[in-house]
Design a protein around this motif. Structure first.
Motif, PDB file in Angstrom:
ATOM      1  N   GLU A 307       0.854  -1.124   0.008  1.00  0.00           N
ATOM      2  CA  GLU A 307       0.033  -0.078   0.257  1.00  0.00           C
ATOM      3  C   GLU A 307       0.806   1.264   0.095  1.00  0.00           C
ATOM      4  N   GLN A 308       0.274   2.164  -0.321  1.00  0.00           N
ATOM      5  CA  GLN A 308       0.817   3.619  -0.433  1.00  0.00           C
ATOM      6  C   GLN A 308       0.426   4.769   0.640  1.00  0.00           C
ATOM      7  N   PRO A 309       1.176   5.759   0.823  1.00  0.00           N
ATOM      8  CA  PRO A 309       0.815   6.700   1.910  1.00  0.00           C
ATOM      9  C   PRO A 309      -0.307   7.746   1.112  1.00  0.00           C
ATOM     10  N   SER A 310      -1.107   8.165   2.005  1.00  0.00           N
ATOM     11  CA  SER A 310      -2.096   9.276   1.811  1.00  0.00           C
ATOM     12  C   SER A 310      -1.611  10.246   1.019  1.00  0.00           C
ATOM     13  N   GLY A 311      -2.484  10.873   0.080  1.00  0.00           N
ATOM     14  CA  GLY A 311      -1.833  12.303  -0.617  1.00  0.00           C
ATOM     15  C   GLY A 311      -2.113  13.309   0.205  1.00  0.00           C
ATOM     16  N   PRO A 312      -1.834  14.690   0.064  1.00  0.00           N
ATOM     17  CA  PRO A 312      -2.070  15.689   0.920  1.00  0.00           C
ATOM     18  C   PRO A 312      -3.581  16.109   0.831  1.00  0.00           C
ATOM     19  N   ASP A 313      -4.322  16.071  -0.236  1.00  0.00           N
ATOM     20  CA  ASP A 313      -5.874  16.347  -0.155  1.00  0.00           C
ATOM     21  C   ASP A 313      -6.418  15.372   0.937  1.00  0.00           C
ATOM     22  N   SER A 314      -6.174  13.912   0.891  1.00  0.00           N
ATOM     23  CA  SER A 314      -6.870  13.277   1.977  1.00  0.00           C
ATOM     24  C   SER A 314      -6.491  13.521   3.234  1.00  0.00           C
ATOM     25  N   VAL A 315      -5.088  13.879   3.398  1.00  0.00           N
ATOM     26  CA  VAL A 315      -4.695  14.161   4.815  1.00  0.00           C
ATOM     27  C   VAL A 315      -5.355  15.399   5.462  1.00  0.00           C
ATOM     28  N   ARG A 316      -5.569  16.286   4.507  1.00  0.00           N
ATOM     29  CA  ARG A 316      -6.304  17.539   5.084  1.00  0.00           C
ATOM     30  C   ARG A 316      -7.704  17.294   5.367  1.00  0.00           C
ATOM     31  N   ALA A 317      -8.154  16.488   4.430  1.00  0.00           N
ATOM     32  CA  ALA A 317      -9.864  16.214   4.754  1.00  0.00           C
ATOM     33  C   ALA A 317      -9.976  15.374   5.892  1.00  0.00           C
ATOM     34  N   PHE A 318      -9.101  14.341   5.984  1.00  0.00           N
ATOM     35  CA  PHE A 318      -9.038  13.604   7.283  1.00  0.00           C
ATOM     36  C   PHE A 318      -8.891  14.576   8.560  1.00  0.00           C
ATOM     37  N   GLN A 319      -8.016  15.445   8.365  1.00  0.00           N
ATOM     38  CA  GLN A 319      -7.768  16.229   9.724  1.00  0.00           C
ATOM     39  C   GLN A 319      -8.850  17.282   9.966  1.00  0.00           C
ATOM     40  N   ASP A 320      -9.654  17.847   8.964  1.00  0.00           N
ATOM     41  CA  ASP A 320     -10.791  18.587   9.018  1.00  0.00           C
ATOM     42  C   ASP A 320     -11.781  18.000   9.751  1.00  0.00           C
ATOM     43  N   ILE A 321     -11.978  16.738   9.432  1.00  0.00           N
ATOM     44  CA  ILE A 321     -13.180  15.825   9.780  1.00  0.00           C
ATOM     45  C   ILE A 321     -13.059  15.638  11.527  1.00  0.00           C
ATOM     46  N   LEU A 322     -11.570  15.422  11.993  1.00  0.00           N
ATOM     47  CA  LEU A 322     -11.344  15.190  13.344  1.00  0.00           C
ATOM     48  C   LEU A 322     -11.566  16.543  14.071  1.00  0.00           C
ATOM     49  N   ALA A 323     -11.198  17.452  13.367  1.00  0.00           N
ATOM     50  CA  ALA A 323     -11.399  18.872  14.020  1.00  0.00           C
ATOM     51  C   ALA A 323     -12.886  19.060  14.356  1.00  0.00           C
ATOM     52  N   GLY A 324     -13.621  18.621  13.437  1.00  0.00           N
ATOM     53  CA  GLY A 324     -15.375  18.786  13.743  1.00  0.00           C
ATOM     54  C   GLY A 324     -15.589  18.068  15.080  1.00  0.00           C
ATOM     55  N   TYR A 325     -14.824  17.116  15.553  1.00  0.00           N
ATOM     56  CA  TYR A 325     -15.242  16.105  16.896  1.00  0.00           C
ATOM     57  C   TYR A 325     -14.166  16.963  17.979  1.00  0.00           C
ATOM     58  N   GLY A 326     -13.771  18.063  17.756  1.00  0.00           N
ATOM     59  CA  GLY A 326     -12.904  18.846  18.749  1.00  0.00           C
ATOM     60  C   GLY A 326     -11.562  18.055  19.051  1.00  0.00           C
ATOM     61  N   LEU A 327     -11.165  17.444  18.118  1.00  0.00           N
ATOM     62  CA  LEU A 327      -9.905  16.620  18.308  1.00  0.00           C
ATOM     63  C   LEU A 327      -8.627  17.332  17.659  1.00  0.00           C
ATOM     64  N   PRO A 328      -7.795  17.849  18.418  1.00  0.00           N
ATOM     65  CA  PRO A 328      -6.569  18.260  17.829  1.00  0.00           C
ATOM     66  C   PRO A 328      -5.722  17.372  17.171  1.00  0.00           C
ATOM     67  N   SER A 329      -5.061  17.585  16.160  1.00  0.00           N
ATOM     68  CA  SER A 329      -4.144  16.690  15.282  1.00  0.00           C
ATOM     69  C   SER A 329      -2.931  17.366  14.792  1.00  0.00           C
ATOM     70  N   THR A 330      -1.965  16.445  14.445  1.00  0.00           N
ATOM     71  CA  THR A 330      -0.734  17.128  13.987  1.00  0.00           C
ATOM     72  C   THR A 330      -0.388  15.971  12.795  1.00  0.00           C
ATOM     73  N   VAL A 331       0.140  16.547  11.544  1.00  0.00           N
ATOM     74  CA  VAL A 331       0.574  15.661  10.453  1.00  0.00           C
ATOM     75  C   VAL A 331       2.018  15.671  10.860  1.00  0.00           C
ATOM     76  N   ARG A 332       2.503  14.337  11.129  1.00  0.00           N
ATOM     77  CA  ARG A 332       3.811  14.293  11.242  1.00  0.00           C
ATOM     78  C   ARG A 332       4.939  14.333  10.276  1.00  0.00           C
ATOM     79  N   GLN A 333       5.798  14.979  10.294  1.00  0.00           N
ATOM     80  CA  GLN A 333       6.857  15.212   9.103  1.00  0.00           C
ATOM     81  C   GLN A 333       7.656  13.919   9.025  1.00  0.00           C
ATOM     82  N   ARG A 334       7.638  13.315   8.124  1.00  0.00           N
ATOM     83  CA  ARG A 334       8.266  12.389   7.188  1.00  0.00           C
ATOM     84  C   ARG A 334       9.793  12.305   7.239  1.00  0.00           C
TER      85      ARG A 334
END
Length: 362
Positions: A307-334
């Motif tokens: 399998e392959q890593p998620s692309g930037p658009d998918s990462v941002r969308a995932f993070q936005d959904i978590l924010a809607g639940y009041g969950l802070p998140s960080t995209v870790r530097q590879r």
């Protein structure tokens, strides 16, 4: 009559300060000498008995006879083109090799440590999980990785600030060895690393999480989820079948309630697999209301997992959904993708064949 077999040498780096005091006390030496030796090991970081000063000659002679200063040696190392990441494959006394990663950031350095040779947890996307479990590391073998890295940092007048127990192995499967090493790292008379700068990552070993809470151990806790349902998580993390999400989240709530400390939840984002809006909503619902922070980590591909890593658009969308639940998140530097910096990748690339897989100990 045959002579009695010689007793095995005690590796001084295996001993927390209290245990070192017990050893020296059995030879008739007071806590004063224990602390002199301790500071020599971890403040001065002597590398031989010849470098010990201020100790009675007869004590040094006894140490030579009955103990060792056993450190790992470099078997292989690679440097990333980013200029800041260095991966070491270190050889232990019995020939086993483990990985240690030194990551430099502006104003600080971080080391990622291994706690086992191989791993029994079997995470399908992890190169260490693919190679199977060999054995636990001793406290001294874990500490030896830190000493190896601090020696490298001294060459450039840098100092170590962060320690992450996220390398080869499951730290809570090797609870005794891992936490003895932590005790040595945070000892005020030794390396005196700040407990808030030490992070232990687990795939969710429920008894270990509860024990960490009960013992009030001085580490930050990170829990690798990667799936928000038992079916999805079990497909990625086979150990999850032993500790389903209901048990794991109960243990996490117990930990945060007792320790009054946030847990970091890790999520390896796999394109089309666990980066979907459905999985993001499931994760949000799972963690909603908890003192949690989500670390989103685009997958580091391995030879054994297609399998392959998620692309930037998918990462941002995932993070936005978590924010809607009041969950802070960080995209870790590879870091270190070009040098197989993911857990177990360098060892897998350098060494063949792989050892046979062993079952998870109950």
């Amino acid at each position: 009559m045959d002579a009695s077999p010689a007793l095995p040498l005690v590796n001084l780096y295996d001993l927390p300060r209290a245990a070192l005091g017990e050893l020296l006390g059995s030879w008739g030496y007071s806590a004063y000498y224990r602390d002199l030796l301790w500071t020599a090991l971890y403040r001065q970081q002597v590398e031989s008995f010849d470098a010990l000063t201020g100790l009675k000659p007869e004590l040094v002679a006894t140490l030579r006879e009955r103990t060792s200063l056993e450190r790992p040696t470099t078997h292989h190392e690679v440097f990333s083109s980013d200029g800041y990441t260095r991966k070491l494959l270190l050889r232990l006394r019995d020939g086993q090799t483990v990985e240690t990663v030194l990551m430099r950031f502006k104003g600080r350095a971080t080391v990622c440590l291994s706690t086992q040779a191989g791993c029994a947890m079997g995470c399908v996307f992890c190169a260490t999980g693919q190679m199977g479990f060999v054995r636990h590391l001793s406290p001294g073998e874990i500490i030896g990785q830190v000493l190896h890295v601090t020696r490298l940092l001294r060459e450039t007048n840098e100092s170590l600030r962060n320690v992450v127990l996220m390398g080869m192995g499951e730290p809570l499967h090797n609870y005794e060895g891992t936490l003895a090493a932590v005790d040595i790292l945070v000892d005020a008379l030794g390396m005196a690393l700040g407990p808030r700068f030490i992070t232990l990552s687990t795939v969710g070993v429920v008894p270990g999480i509860r024990r960490l809470a009960d013992e009030d151990r001085p580490v930050q806790l990170a829990v690798s989820l990667h799936g928000a349902t038992d079916a999805e998580r079990g497909a990625l993390v086979p150990a999850a079948r032993k500790w389903p999400l209901t048990e794991l989240m109960d243990a996490c709530r117990y930990y945060t309630h007792k320790r009054k400390r946030r847990i970091f939840y890790e999520w390896a984002l796999i394109s089309g697999r666990n980066d979907t809006p459905e999985q993001a909503h499931a994760l949000g619902a799972l963690l909603e209301g908890m003192d949690a922070h989500v670390n989103l980590i685009p997958l580091n591909p391995t030879v054994g997992y297609a399998e392959q890593p998620s692309g930037p658009d998918s990462v941002r969308a995932f993070q936005d959904i978590l924010a809607g639940y009041g969950l802070p998140s960080t995209v870790r530097q590879r870091r270190g993708i070009d040098i197989d910096a993911g857990c177990g990748q360098l060892k897998a690339a350098v060494e063949r064949p792989r050892p046979p897989r062993q079952p998870v100990a109950s």
